[in-house]
Design a protein around this motif. Structure first.
Motif, PDB file in Angstrom:
ATOM      1  N   VAL A   1      -1.596 -13.619 -79.110  1.00 29.31           N
ATOM      2  CA  VAL A   1      -1.260 -13.995 -77.739  1.00 29.31           C
ATOM      3  C   VAL A   1      -1.470 -15.489 -77.507  1.00 29.31           C
ATOM      4  O   VAL A   1      -1.534 -15.942 -76.378  1.00 29.31           O
ATOM      5  N   THR A   2      -1.572 -16.251 -78.579  1.00 24.43           N
ATOM      6  CA  THR A   2      -1.710 -17.697 -78.437  1.00 24.43           C
ATOM      7  C   THR A   2      -0.384 -18.266 -77.954  1.00 24.43           C
ATOM      8  O   THR A   2       0.660 -18.036 -78.566  1.00 24.43           O
ATOM      9  N   PRO A   3      -0.380 -19.003 -76.839  1.00 27.97           N
ATOM     10  CA  PRO A   3       0.870 -19.541 -76.314  1.00 27.97           C
ATOM     11  C   PRO A   3       1.463 -20.602 -77.228  1.00 27.97           C
ATOM     12  O   PRO A   3       0.737 -21.369 -77.852  1.00 27.97           O
ATOM     13  N   THR A   4       2.787 -20.640 -77.307  1.00 28.54           N
ATOM     14  CA  THR A   4       3.479 -21.681 -78.060  1.00 28.54           C
ATOM     15  C   THR A   4       3.474 -22.958 -77.232  1.00 28.54           C
ATOM     16  O   THR A   4       3.172 -22.952 -76.036  1.00 28.54           O
ATOM     17  N   ALA A   5       3.833 -24.077 -77.861  1.00 30.84           N
ATOM     18  CA  ALA A   5       3.874 -25.362 -77.138  1.00 30.84           C
ATOM     19  C   ALA A   5       4.852 -25.301 -75.981  1.00 30.84           C
ATOM     20  O   ALA A   5       4.588 -25.815 -74.889  1.00 30.84           O
ATOM     21  N   ALA A   6       6.002 -24.646 -76.187  1.00 30.27           N
ATOM     22  CA  ALA A   6       6.998 -24.531 -75.112  1.00 30.27           C
ATOM     23  C   ALA A   6       6.460 -23.706 -73.951  1.00 30.27           C
ATOM     24  O   ALA A   6       6.660 -24.031 -72.784  1.00 30.27           O
ATOM     25  N   GLU A   7       5.719 -22.646 -74.278  1.00 32.36           N
ATOM     26  CA  GLU A   7       5.153 -21.803 -73.222  1.00 32.36           C
ATOM     27  C   GLU A   7       4.093 -22.562 -72.429  1.00 32.36           C
ATOM     28  O   GLU A   7       3.985 -22.402 -71.217  1.00 32.36           O
TER      29      GLU A   7
ATOM     30  N   ALA B   1      -9.103 -10.873 -71.922  1.00 30.10           N
ATOM     31  CA  ALA B   1      -9.152 -12.304 -71.620  1.00 30.10           C
ATOM     32  C   ALA B   1     -10.455 -12.610 -70.894  1.00 30.10           C
ATOM     33  O   ALA B   1     -11.063 -13.661 -71.095  1.00 30.10           O
ATOM     34  N   VAL B   2     -10.870 -11.678 -70.035  1.00 29.74           N
ATOM     35  CA  VAL B   2     -12.102 -11.794 -69.257  1.00 29.74           C
ATOM     36  C   VAL B   2     -12.715 -10.408 -69.159  1.00 29.74           C
ATOM     37  O   VAL B   2     -11.995  -9.424 -68.966  1.00 29.74           O
ATOM     38  N   SER B   3     -14.029 -10.333 -69.278  1.00 28.54           N
ATOM     39  CA  SER B   3     -14.731  -9.065 -69.035  1.00 28.54           C
ATOM     40  C   SER B   3     -16.061  -9.361 -68.363  1.00 28.54           C
ATOM     41  O   SER B   3     -16.599 -10.457 -68.504  1.00 28.54           O
ATOM     42  N   TRP B   4     -16.556  -8.382 -67.614  1.00 27.11           N
ATOM     43  CA  TRP B   4     -17.832  -8.555 -66.906  1.00 27.11           C
ATOM     44  C   TRP B   4     -18.395  -7.201 -66.520  1.00 27.11           C
ATOM     45  O   TRP B   4     -17.704  -6.181 -66.589  1.00 27.11           O
ATOM     46  N   ASN B   5     -19.654  -7.206 -66.115  1.00 33.13           N
ATOM     47  CA  ASN B   5     -20.353  -6.006 -65.643  1.00 33.13           C
ATOM     48  C   ASN B   5     -20.653  -6.169 -64.159  1.00 33.13           C
ATOM     49  O   ASN B   5     -21.038  -7.259 -63.730  1.00 33.13           O
TER      50      ASN B   5
ATOM     51  N   GLU C   1      -3.268  -9.925 -72.805  1.00 33.55           N
ATOM     52  CA  GLU C   1      -1.851 -10.264 -72.646  1.00 33.55           C
ATOM     53  C   GLU C   1      -1.581 -11.097 -71.402  1.00 33.55           C
ATOM     54  O   GLU C   1      -0.573 -11.795 -71.322  1.00 33.55           O
ATOM     55  N   THR C   2      -2.485 -11.045 -70.445  1.00 30.56           N
ATOM     56  CA  THR C   2      -2.292 -11.834 -69.225  1.00 30.56           C
ATOM     57  C   THR C   2      -2.336 -13.335 -69.508  1.00 30.56           C
ATOM     58  O   THR C   2      -1.705 -14.111 -68.798  1.00 30.56           O
ATOM     59  N   ARG C   3      -3.061 -13.741 -70.536  1.00 30.69           N
ATOM     60  CA  ARG C   3      -3.113 -15.173 -70.882  1.00 30.69           C
ATOM     61  C   ARG C   3      -1.740 -15.670 -71.315  1.00 30.69           C
ATOM     62  O   ARG C   3      -1.303 -16.747 -70.925  1.00 30.69           O
ATOM     63  N   GLN C   4      -1.060 -14.866 -72.130  1.00 32.90           N
ATOM     64  CA  GLN C   4       0.268 -15.272 -72.584  1.00 32.90           C
ATOM     65  C   GLN C   4       1.247 -15.266 -71.417  1.00 32.90           C
ATOM     66  O   GLN C   4       2.104 -16.150 -71.311  1.00 32.90           O
ATOM     67  N   ALA C   5       1.125 -14.299 -70.528  1.00 28.68           N
ATOM     68  CA  ALA C   5       2.016 -14.240 -69.367  1.00 28.68           C
ATOM     69  C   ALA C   5       1.875 -15.504 -68.518  1.00 28.68           C
ATOM     70  O   ALA C   5       2.877 -16.088 -68.090  1.00 28.68           O
TER      71      ALA C   5
ATOM     72  N   GLY D   1       4.587 -19.034 -67.805  1.00 30.06           N
ATOM     73  CA  GLY D   1       5.033 -19.439 -66.484  1.00 30.06           C
ATOM     74  C   GLY D   1       4.983 -18.358 -65.429  1.00 30.06           C
ATOM     75  O   GLY D   1       5.459 -18.543 -64.315  1.00 30.06           O
ATOM     76  N   LYS D   2       4.373 -17.233 -65.742  1.00 28.86           N
ATOM     77  CA  LYS D   2       4.313 -16.131 -64.778  1.00 28.86           C
ATOM     78  C   LYS D   2       3.086 -16.276 -63.870  1.00 28.86           C
ATOM     79  O   LYS D   2       2.101 -16.915 -64.220  1.00 28.86           O
ATOM     80  N   LEU D   3       3.191 -15.668 -62.708  1.00 31.95           N
ATOM     81  CA  LEU D   3       2.076 -15.574 -61.774  1.00 31.95           C
ATOM     82  C   LEU D   3       1.419 -14.218 -62.012  1.00 31.95           C
ATOM     83  O   LEU D   3       2.070 -13.180 -61.860  1.00 31.95           O
ATOM     84  N   VAL D   4       0.168 -14.239 -62.424  1.00 35.08           N
ATOM     85  CA  VAL D   4      -0.566 -13.005 -62.699  1.00 35.08           C
ATOM     86  C   VAL D   4      -1.659 -12.864 -61.650  1.00 35.08           C
ATOM     87  O   VAL D   4      -2.415 -13.807 -61.398  1.00 35.08           O
ATOM     88  N   ILE D   5      -1.723 -11.687 -61.044  1.00 36.66           N
ATOM     89  CA  ILE D   5      -2.721 -11.412 -60.012  1.00 36.66           C
ATOM     90  C   ILE D   5      -3.662 -10.345 -60.554  1.00 36.66           C
ATOM     91  O   ILE D   5      -3.205  -9.299 -61.040  1.00 36.66           O
TER      92      ILE D   5
END
Length: 195
Positions: free
Chosen positions: A3-9, A80-84, A95-99, A103-107
């Motif tokens: 899920v590492t973003p490309t330079a274009a992404e 990408a993130v976890s917590w208690n 997968e949200t990191r790649q989104a 250029g996507k808006l992730v909520i």
């Protein structure tokens, strides 16, 4: 899965919106309101959390897993993130990191205690802080039937409704009607899209 973003992404302007606020503020309700309005928009994704709670337990739509399953997912780098919090474990899928990088808006339904982790995972982060008056919060929590009114009021008095730290924060008071608060959230998300 890489899920590492490309330079274009990385050149596109995506954004993670972490929705936070105290129990009873109405985060799930407002997010569901906005998700319905944006359901046909391909550039907006409402992240589905992984939680160590039965998926049929009510509240938000999530993927329920056991403690052992959560541990395995975490070890495999699936979050990408976890917590208690409140005796449960929460994870935002990797997968949200790649989104966001595409250029996507992730909520995502987040936590004030995990905001530093969100900032580390997502270079572009907006925090939407959902609040409500103490009376409204207490009434909503009391209706859930999990605590006495005295326990609820004590917990609310000990907690802060503010977000501390150097974050871009949009605060929405959800003490009134769903339509008013829902429109405020939709406006905040639209401004993130425009930004």
């Amino acid at each position: 899965m890489d899920v590492t973003p490309t330079a274009a992404e990385q050149d596109r302007n995506g954004c993670m919106v972490a929705v936070v606020g105290p129990s009873g503020a109405g985060k799930d309700t407002l997010m569901a309101y906005a998700a319905k309005l944006f359901e046909s928009c391909e550039d907006i994704i409402f992240a589905r959390r992984v939680i160590t709670r039965d998926a049929a337990a009510g509240g938000e739509d999530h993927d329920g897993v056991s403690e052992a399953e959560f541990e395995a997912l975490e070890r495999a780098g699936r979050f990408a993130v976890s917590w208690n919090a409140h005796g449960l474990r929460y994870g935002i899928p990797i997968e949200t990191r790649q989104a966001v990088a595409q250029g996507k808006l992730v909520i995502a339904n987040g936590s004030r205690s995990a905001l530093a982790r969100f900032r580390q995972a997502y270079p572009s982060l907006v925090v939407v802080n959902i609040t409500a008056s103490l009376d409204v919060l207490a009434a909503r929590l009391e209706a859930r039937g999990r605590e006495t009114r005295e326990e609820i009021l004590g917990r609310l008095e000990r907690s802060s409704l503010a977000v501390t730290g150097d974050y871009h924060v949009v605060t929405i008071d959800n003490s009134g009607s769903l339509e008013d608060s829902g429109r405020a959230l939709v406006e905040a998300l639209n401004s993130c899209l425009a930004g």
